[in-house]
Design a protein around this motif. Structure first.
Motif, mmCIF file in Angstrom:
data_model
loop_
_atom_site.group_PDB
_atom_site.id
_atom_site.type_symbol
_atom_site.label_atom_id
_atom_site.label_comp_id
_atom_site.label_asym_id
_atom_site.label_seq_id
_atom_site.Cartn_x
_atom_site.Cartn_y
_atom_site.Cartn_z
ATOM 1 N N GLY A 1 31.101 40.516 31.056
ATOM 2 C CA GLY A 1 30.923 40.444 32.503
ATOM 3 C C GLY A 1 31.204 39.052 33.051
ATOM 4 N N MET A 2 30.773 38.038 32.313
ATOM 5 C CA MET A 2 31.007 36.657 32.762
ATOM 6 C C MET A 2 32.495 36.316 32.739
ATOM 7 S SD MET A 2 27.815 35.083 30.685
ATOM 8 C CE MET A 2 28.069 33.332 30.899
ATOM 9 N N LEU A 3 33.165 36.824 31.711
ATOM 10 C CA LEU A 3 34.612 36.585 31.614
ATOM 11 C C LEU A 3 35.333 37.199 32.801
ATOM 12 C CD1 LEU A 3 35.574 37.223 27.881
ATOM 13 C CD2 LEU A 3 35.771 35.092 29.155
ATOM 14 N N THR A 4 34.936 38.421 33.139
ATOM 15 C CA THR A 4 35.540 39.103 34.273
ATOM 16 C C THR A 4 35.336 38.300 35.556
ATOM 17 O OG1 THR A 4 34.955 41.155 33.189
ATOM 18 C CG2 THR A 4 35.737 41.316 35.451
ATOM 19 N N ARG A 5 34.129 37.820 35.734
ATOM 20 C CA ARG A 5 33.832 37.017 36.929
ATOM 21 C C ARG A 5 34.775 35.836 37.051
ATOM 22 N NH1 ARG A 5 27.549 36.039 38.140
ATOM 23 N NH2 ARG A 5 26.835 38.181 37.982
ATOM 24 N N LEU A 6 34.886 35.132 35.941
ATOM 25 C CA LEU A 6 35.703 33.918 35.948
ATOM 26 C C LEU A 6 37.162 34.247 36.271
ATOM 27 C CD1 LEU A 6 35.706 30.824 35.237
ATOM 28 C CD2 LEU A 6 36.533 31.507 33.005
ATOM 29 N N ALA A 7 37.712 35.203 35.508
ATOM 30 C CA ALA A 7 39.123 35.534 35.671
ATOM 31 C C ALA A 7 39.389 36.131 37.051
ATOM 32 C CB ALA A 7 39.555 36.503 34.583
ATOM 33 N N PHE A 8 38.469 36.949 37.495
ATOM 34 C CA PHE A 8 38.619 37.571 38.810
ATOM 35 C C PHE A 8 38.638 36.512 39.911
ATOM 36 C CE2 PHE A 8 36.651 39.100 42.714
ATOM 37 C CZ PHE A 8 37.433 40.196 43.011
ATOM 38 N N ALA A 9 37.699 35.572 39.821
ATOM 39 C CA ALA A 9 37.600 34.528 40.843
ATOM 40 C C ALA A 9 38.897 33.732 40.948
ATOM 41 C CB ALA A 9 36.434 33.602 40.535
ATOM 42 N N VAL A 10 39.496 33.433 39.789
ATOM 43 C CA VAL A 10 40.746 32.651 39.824
ATOM 44 C C VAL A 10 41.887 33.510 40.367
ATOM 45 C CG1 VAL A 10 42.364 31.247 38.506
ATOM 46 C CG2 VAL A 10 39.966 31.288 37.861
ATOM 47 N N ALA A 11 41.973 34.740 39.866
ATOM 48 C CA ALA A 11 43.073 35.617 40.257
ATOM 49 C C ALA A 11 43.085 35.873 41.762
ATOM 50 C CB ALA A 11 42.993 36.938 39.496
#
Lengths: 266, 286
Positions: free
Chosen positions: A160-170
């Protein structure tokens, strides 16, 4: 610089994927077969799969297109062809404008690097400069709500944390052309709402949206038109409800489609 | 008005694109690929460092691990082969170090170039990046390793007391020429290996042979003949020599600049049309 409105045009686009089986992947065998004249060439001498066949789509400012069709119908290939990744075998793709693609947003994550380092790397992958990313870091950090974790290697993160990070950048840039392959599934409820709001802003500001999804509710909500693909061919394109009806994707099928979308996201 | 929150208006513009795909491959597109890749130097240099960090993760010395490795290797080889060839260590040690250094640089670049596009397949299939960017990443990575190995040379000349003098700066154009040449070779090997998966094996076995027939451990003068076809027609020798000679304190033999320039030009003339023609196919191959 004059302001030109973005466009995305496909003219009779056909995409063939070559299937290299056995000997055709081998230089030695290919050379030997040329040398001995042993191979009969028929139809170009190789097997290929036609992923897209004679697709023509014209999109201009304000167009929001939803792509529907079964798995393997060619939605992903169409999106990647639109983004310029695959150059069509026949036909033309023309695109102009500030483009962002949300396909596999975990691309290029370095699990040994920290959250901050990954923001920089991913931002540069999006086409930003190092200093451009630097100006964004605070906003991204605030959005992810990861706090001190951003100083840690991301291999310590949960999914979930990985998704947050990648999503925020994307989703940190401001595109005119936005291509999305499936809606982003973002785990926990609190973040889900903020992510939805962020995506909404992104979509509303983009001049052109192309969204491939099995989730018809999303297509109905965000798109003004839809395109139905089957076996790489454009079966119908036009107003959302008409296309969905033509595709036989009525309410009864929606539940099934929703499940597919879930398995697709895995 | 006080800014309290970040608004969408403050977001940086997404990357501007303007392309037309599907037409016949053009020289303009091919040159644009190289130009755009060059413009994104921040990305490929970051990727190159990332590669290095990943490779030496967990080792305290990091990339200097190769430096030490190389230092021990040179020391051992020099003590044996210096004796065999009856050379003085003042001459032989720097000679061996430099030969080894430049050889490793070129051989590693060539070996890794076969996997160049294949390992980047996720990037290539997901985003529209100029394929040249991955070649630059490879070149940058190997130049970084070379810079680390260069420490061994500095230590060696301090030990043996060699002072190359100002002629040493000629090594810079030498390295530059070598890099341009490796650029096209990597591009070619990368594309060919993406299409034909047995090509890397062919290259790897070839590279091993080239090491023994190239004057790295031995000097051409030790052959006992004035001209020797294996040396005279070995392009690797010329590229090693334009870096090695200046750093040994003398100019490269006459004609070496000409030969290396011509080889580089020749490779460019051969590979550029292949790059131009098949650039768009790489996404289908990987």
């Amino acid at each position: 610089m004059t302001k030109r409105s973005p466009f995305l045009e496909l003219d009779g686009v056909t995409v063939d994927f070559p299937i290299y089986s056995g000997g055709s992947r081998s230089l030695k065998k290919t050379l030997v077969s040329i040398g001995t004249g042993g191979r009969i060439k028929r139809g170009g001498g190789r097997i290929s799969i036609q992923a897209l066949k004679d697709v023509s789509i014209r999109l201009g400012h304000g167009d929001r297109l939803g792509l529907v069709g079964h798995n393997g119908a060619g939605k992903t290939t169409l999106l990647r062809t639109m983004s310029g990744v695959y150059e069509p075998t026949i036909g033309r793709v023309r695109a102009s404008g500030r483009m962002a693609t949300i396909f596999d947003f975990t691309l290029g994550l370095d699990f040994d690097a920290t959250g901050y380092e990954n923001i920089t790397l991913q931002g540069m992958l999006l086409g930003l400069t190092r200093s451009g990313v630097a100006g964004l870091v605070d906003e991204i950090a605030a959005f992810t709500d990861l706090g001190g974790y951003l100083d840690m290697p991301i291999r310590t993160y949960s999914a979930g944390m990985l998704t947050r990070l990648a999503f925020a950048v994307a989703t940190s840039t401001d595109p005119e052309l936005l291509l999305m392959d499936e809606w982003i599934e973002t785990g926990d409820a609190d973040f889900f709402q903020r992510a939805e709001a962020r995506l909404k802003t992104l979509i509303e500001r983009a001049g052109i949206l192309v969204l491939a999804s099995h989730n018809l509710a999303l297509i109905r909500h965000y798109c003004t038109s839809a395109a139905w693909l089957e076996h790489g061919q454009l079966k119908a394109i036009g107003p959302v409800e008409e296309v969905l009806a033509a595709a036989g994707l009525s309410v009864a099928n929606a539940a099934l489609a929703g499940r597919q979308s879930f398995s697709n996201a895995q | 008005m006080k800014m309290t929150s970040y608004t969408a208006d403050m977001r940086p513009a997404a990357r501007s694109v303007s392309f037309e795909t599907g037409g016949a491959p053009t020289t303009r597109d091919a040159l644009a690929d190289i130009g755009q890749a060059f413009g994104r130097w921040e990305l490929w240099s970051a990727m190159a460092w990332q590669d290095i960090r990943q490779r030496y993760r967990g080792s305290m010395l990091g990339p200097f691990w190769v430096t030490i490795n190389m230092g021990i290797m040179v020391l051992l080889l020099a003590s044996i082969y210096g004796r065999i060839f009856g050379a003085t260590q003042k001459e032989y040690m720097p000679f061996l170090t430099l030969g080894f250094l430049t050889w490793l640089w070129m051989a590693n670049t060539a070996t890794e170039s076969t996997m160049l596009f294949v390992v980047a397949n996720r990037y290539i299939k997901q985003t529209r990046l100029p394929i040249t960017l991955f070649v630059f990443r490879l070149l940058a990575r190997n130049l970084i390793v070379l810079a680390h190995n260069f420490v061994v040379y500095v230590v060696v000349i301090l030990i043996v007391g060699l002072r190359p003098g100002w002629v040493a700066v000629l090594a810079i154009p030498g390295l530059l020429l070598g890099t341009i040449c490796m650029f096209w070779i990597s591009m070619f090997f990368g594309m060919l290996s993406a299409r034909f998966r047995d090509f890397p094996q062919i290259i790897n076995s070839l590279i091993q042979v080239v090491f023994y027939v190239t004057p790295i451990l031995w000097q051409p003068g030790q052959l006992g003949v004035k001209r020797f076809v294996i040396v005279d027609f070995n392009p690797v020798y010329y590229f090693i020599e334009i870096v090695r000679s200046p750093l040994m304190g003398h100019e490269p033999p006459a004609g070496f600049w000409k030969v290396t320039s011509l080889i580089t030009l020749g490779i460019t003339v051969i590979v550029f049309p292949i790059f131009r023609r098949f650039r768009g196919r790489v996404a289908y191959w990987v």
